[in-house]
Design an enzyme around this catalytic site. Structure first.
Site, mmCIF file in Angstrom:
data_model
loop_
_atom_site.group_PDB
_atom_site.id
_atom_site.type_symbol
_atom_site.label_atom_id
_atom_site.label_comp_id
_atom_site.label_asym_id
_atom_site.label_seq_id
_atom_site.Cartn_x
_atom_site.Cartn_y
_atom_site.Cartn_z
ATOM 1 N N GLY A 93 0.490 -1.363 -0.125
ATOM 2 C CA GLY A 93 -0.095 -0.111 -0.104
ATOM 3 C C GLY A 93 1.042 1.238 -0.548
ATOM 4 N N GLY A 104 3.886 1.033 2.774
ATOM 5 C CA GLY A 104 4.993 0.084 2.188
ATOM 6 C C GLY A 104 4.668 -1.081 1.867
ATOM 7 N N LYS A 160 4.893 -5.329 9.066
ATOM 8 C CA LYS A 160 4.514 -4.111 8.228
ATOM 9 C C LYS A 160 5.303 -3.418 8.042
ATOM 10 C CE LYS A 160 0.722 -1.101 8.757
ATOM 11 N NZ LYS A 160 -0.312 -0.719 9.493
ATOM 12 N N ASP A 220 -10.821 4.891 9.988
ATOM 13 C CA ASP A 220 -10.281 3.868 8.672
ATOM 14 C C ASP A 220 -10.702 2.806 8.210
ATOM 15 O OD1 ASP A 220 -9.263 4.164 5.752
ATOM 16 O OD2 ASP A 220 -6.891 3.554 6.707
#
Length: 799
Positions: free
Chosen positions: A492, A495, A511, A608
């Site tokens: 995304g 990264g 991540k 989000d």
């Protein structure tokens, strides 16, 4: 036709003089003159339990058992003749002077089973099936119980049934597994109380321990922190006196059907019947985690399943691996021994706390003194060089009573929140080193430094949870095969995410922030600070982080089914989610958001919520992810304003997208969009329908709702569903996407709506936002609309 009073009296006298054999006795009672034959069923007075003959597997093998009368499936809770079935349908259960209760087959001379009670006058006794599921043999006159099935359980514990030991008679109350699912014969697994030392529940197989509960600490077992969540559902009772040691659990509402059952593999489950779903729901399962397995790490060690980022087995303070070369290769082999060359006997030694644990096995080499305070317990242990550890025997009221160990510390494990504090004896050197090295790490711009913390001072919100692991970059590169393309799970704006495997075989999700990402240290730090403080079954769990050189990396639990969008927006995989599973996912997401808004220590707005930020575990249970954009609200704050709008178009509420105003109702809007996407299998952004060309998905659902055709939007890949339930969920979704925040329900109201059938308010016209599309047709992400499962947020404000 009419009768005179004289004729009626004559008829009544004739009826009363008929043989007693045609007068039916109560359904719950067995008498000497009325045995139970194969095909007959005895039913308790409130029709809660039934007794009769049944065949668990082989139809030629007939057993007498008790089962739940109102549960559609015949769920057996007790078996009389476990090891001696009747081999045909000739079986009879009757009252006899020699045996009390006996079961005969064709051969009437020798019973296949008996209660082993001698009755001098069997005609003075009856057997009754009570509404607890207990079959009792009663003396008619005084109703004295001479035998009951609860004293001789099979594989199941029912409400009001005791586990433990009658010290007067030597009778042991414990359950034993079946041999197999089709054979109720006595199996190799047992579950009951070991009375030695400080009594504990033990689950054993072939006599060897598989799991234990830890000692009773006043209101629960030390190793069963989940009992705290059943307050109000069960009343717990523990007795330890000269007459007996016993433990029983009584359901507060006797209309609820609950049972604890031990299966043939050695798993003990507590279950509750759910009428709505028509199935048994698991409340507790033991052992549940690998650290629940008895002595997994060996003596003088501690097992922490929540330290997935490193080897779960660690030595207790002052101890070291007995076999260092094998310690990491084979789980905890050899356990731990006292460090060589140290003295812990009147040489300046002291105690180090090991927090939130199931304390070591208290059945042997342990002493109990209920008259001592915790401080007096410490002195008592310190004065005795053989004492290796101590804790309070009763945790209520701040702790009282004294429990001390005088040998190896076996089977200790850590819990995330609830547990006892164990104080382990260490030598003077280890004690001094611990005091000097008590520190926490703080993230700064691209680096990490250590700060010595003064005794017991709480860390403020600018610091990382001290229990969060800090990974070395070398560990992460090794785990991900140097971030190889084969290990890549997704990408995304922030990264990439990689799958990794640590040296102990534990799978992780890594991540990695791109060096060119718009995300910064503040967003990275925000996600760590937030998610490290949160514990909920519907939130993804962070394991640690790495800040080294130019790298900023977050390490999460690995969820093999990836994200929800990979299912519901995939033509093939979405068929794997039937309506029942989709409803469970909706409910799980709602509970997770409710926890963020109202039930956690912090009030958190996610900002989000979308399908790609909901991950699915092995059982397709949802876990909300990506807290990089989340905000903490302080006190009673309910809304805030920002000049930096972040999130994803299509999921953003109108007041947030256009005015930068966000609140808990912003998340409610996002949840409403997500709910409608789960129901339809369609994306809100980019949705097109030729009948309604100017509407996105929300608009199309609204148009169909107005026309009474809402169910037409339901995912066509699902064949079986309850129309009323789907329509109700669509209505809830529309209520969540109302244009004005005040018209939207709170998440507590949403959870309530999903959980009952009460009438719902009528939705008004929802908000329709214009979509901004990328050339690929995907929703735009960035500031103003930024998120691809990434780490972007505004400043964290501590509560």
């Amino acid at each position: 036709m009419s009768f005179s009073s004289e004729a009626f009296i004559q008829i009544l006298l004739i009826f009363l003089l008929l043989p007693s054999s045609i007068c039916q006795l109560p359904l719950d009672t067995l008498t000497p003159n009325q045995p139970i034959r194969d095909g007959d069923v005895l039913v308790s007075s409130r029709k809660l339990f039934a007794l009769g003959f049944f065949s668990p597997g082989n139809p030629q093998h007939r057993h007498v058992g008790v089962w739940f009368y109102k549960v559609p499936e015949k769920t057996i809770v007790w078996v009389a003749n476990r090891n001696h079935p009747v081999n045909d349908s000739s079986g009879v259960l009757s009252i006899s002077g020699d045996g009390g209760l006996v079961i005969h087959g064709k051969d009437q001379s020798t019973p296949l089973w008996s209660a082993n009670v001698t009755l001098s006058s069997p005609n003075n006794f009856t057997a009754k099936l009570r509404d607890t599921g207990n079959l009792v043999l009663l003396e008619n006159g005084n109703q004295r119980v001479v035998w009951d099935s609860f004293d001789y359980p099979s594989d199941t514990v029912l409400s009001s049934m005791k586990l433990g030991l009658d010290r007067r008679s030597g009778l042991e109350w414990l359950i034993t597994s079946w041999k197999s699912k089709d054979d109720p014969g006595t199996g190799s697994c047992t579950y009951g109380i070991d009375p030695r030392g400080s009594p504990q529940l033990f689950l054993k197989k072939e006599g060897g321990p598989l799991w234990r509960s830890g000692p009773w600490i006043g209101d629960r077992w030390s190793g069963e922190p989940q009992l705290s969540s059943t307050v109000g559902l069960f009343n717990l009772s523990f007795v330890n006196n000269e007459d007996e040691i016993s433990y029983k659990r009584v359901v507060a509402n006797d209309s609820l059907f609950t049972r604890g059952v031990l299966d043939e593999s050695g798993i003990y489950q507590r279950l509750m019947w759910n009428d709505k779903e028509n199935k048994w729901i698991e409340l507790v399962s033991d052992p549940n985690e690998w650290c629940d397995n008895y002595g997994l790490c060996g003596p003088n060690s501690n097992c922490d399943p929540y330290n997935d980022y490193k080897f779960a087995c660690t030595c207790q303070p002052g101890f070291e691996p007995k076999s260092p070369s094998d310690w990491y290769l084979r789980i905890g082999v050899g356990g731990c021994i006292r460090k060589a060359g140290v003295s812990v006997c009147r040489n300046g030694e002291g105690f180090v706390p090991v927090n939130r644990v199931k304390v070591p096995d208290s059945s042997t080499a342990v002493r109990v003194n209920m008259s001592l305070s915790l401080e007096a317990c410490k002195l008592e242990c310190l004065m005795d060089c053989s004492c290796t550890a101590y804790t309070s025997a009763d945790e209520r009221g701040g702790g009282n009573g004294c429990l001390t160990w005088h040998g190896d510390l076996m089977d200790t494990r850590t819990y995330p929140k609830v547990g006892q504090d164990l104080y382990v004896r260490v030598d003077a050197t280890s004690l001094g080193n611990r005091r000097r090295n008590k520190c926490s790490f703080i993230l700064t711009a691209g680096s990490t430094y250590f700060e010595e913390s003064s005794g017991g001072t709480a860390f403020d919100d600018s610091r990382i949870n001290s229990e969060l692991a800090f990974f070395h970059l070398k560990t992460i590169t090794t785990a991900t095969n140097n971030f190889s393309i084969e290990n890549k799970l997704g990408e995304g704006g922030f990264g990439s995410v990689y799958k990794g495997i640590l040296h102990n075989g534990k799978e992780i999700a890594v991540k990695r922030l791109s060096k060119f990402s718009g995300q910064g240290v503040e967003e990275f730090k925000n996600e760590i600070l937030l998610i490290a403080k949160l514990q909920h079954r519907n939130l993804v769990r962070i394991l640690g982080c790495c800040v080294e050189d130019e790298e900023k990396i977050l390490i999460y639990e690995y969820l093999p089914n990836k994200s929800l969008d990979s299912f519901i927006f995939n033509e093939t995989k979405r068929a794997l989610l039937n309506w029942t599973k989709r409803f469970e996912i909706i409910f799980g997401i709602a509970r997770g958001i409710l926890y963020l808004h109202e039930d956690s220590r912090l009030r958190i707005i996610h900002r989000d919520l979308k399908a790609s930020n909901v991950l699915l575990d092995n059982s397709l249970n949802p876990k909300i992810a990506d807290f990089g954009m989340a905000r903490i609200f302080s006190g009673e704050q309910s809304e805030a304003n920002t000049n930096r709008v972040v999130g994803t178009y299509g999921y953003m509420s109108p007041e947030y997208a256009m005015e930068g105003l966000f609140s808990i109702k912003s998340d409610v809007y996002s949840f409403g969009v997500l709910l409608l996407e789960i129901i339809t299998g369609k994306k809100n952004v980019g949705y097109y329908h030729e009948e309604y060309p100017n509407s996105n998905l929300v608009g199309h659902v609204w148009d169909l709702w107005k026309e009474g055709r809402a169910v037409e939007i339901f995912d066509s890949s699902i064949e079986e569903y309850l129309v009323s339930e789907v329509v109700r969920c669509i209505q809830i979704g529309l209520l969540c996407v109302q244009e004005y925040a005040t018209d939207r329900p709170t998440m507590s109201a949403v959870v309530s709506m999903l959980g009952n059938d009460a009438a719902l308010p009528s939705p008004r016209r929802p908000a329709f936002l214009l979509k901004r599309m990328t050339p690929s047709g995907e929703p735009s992400s960035g500031e103003g609309a930024n998120s691809v499962n990434d780490v972007t947020c505004t400043i964290v404000e501590g509560r």
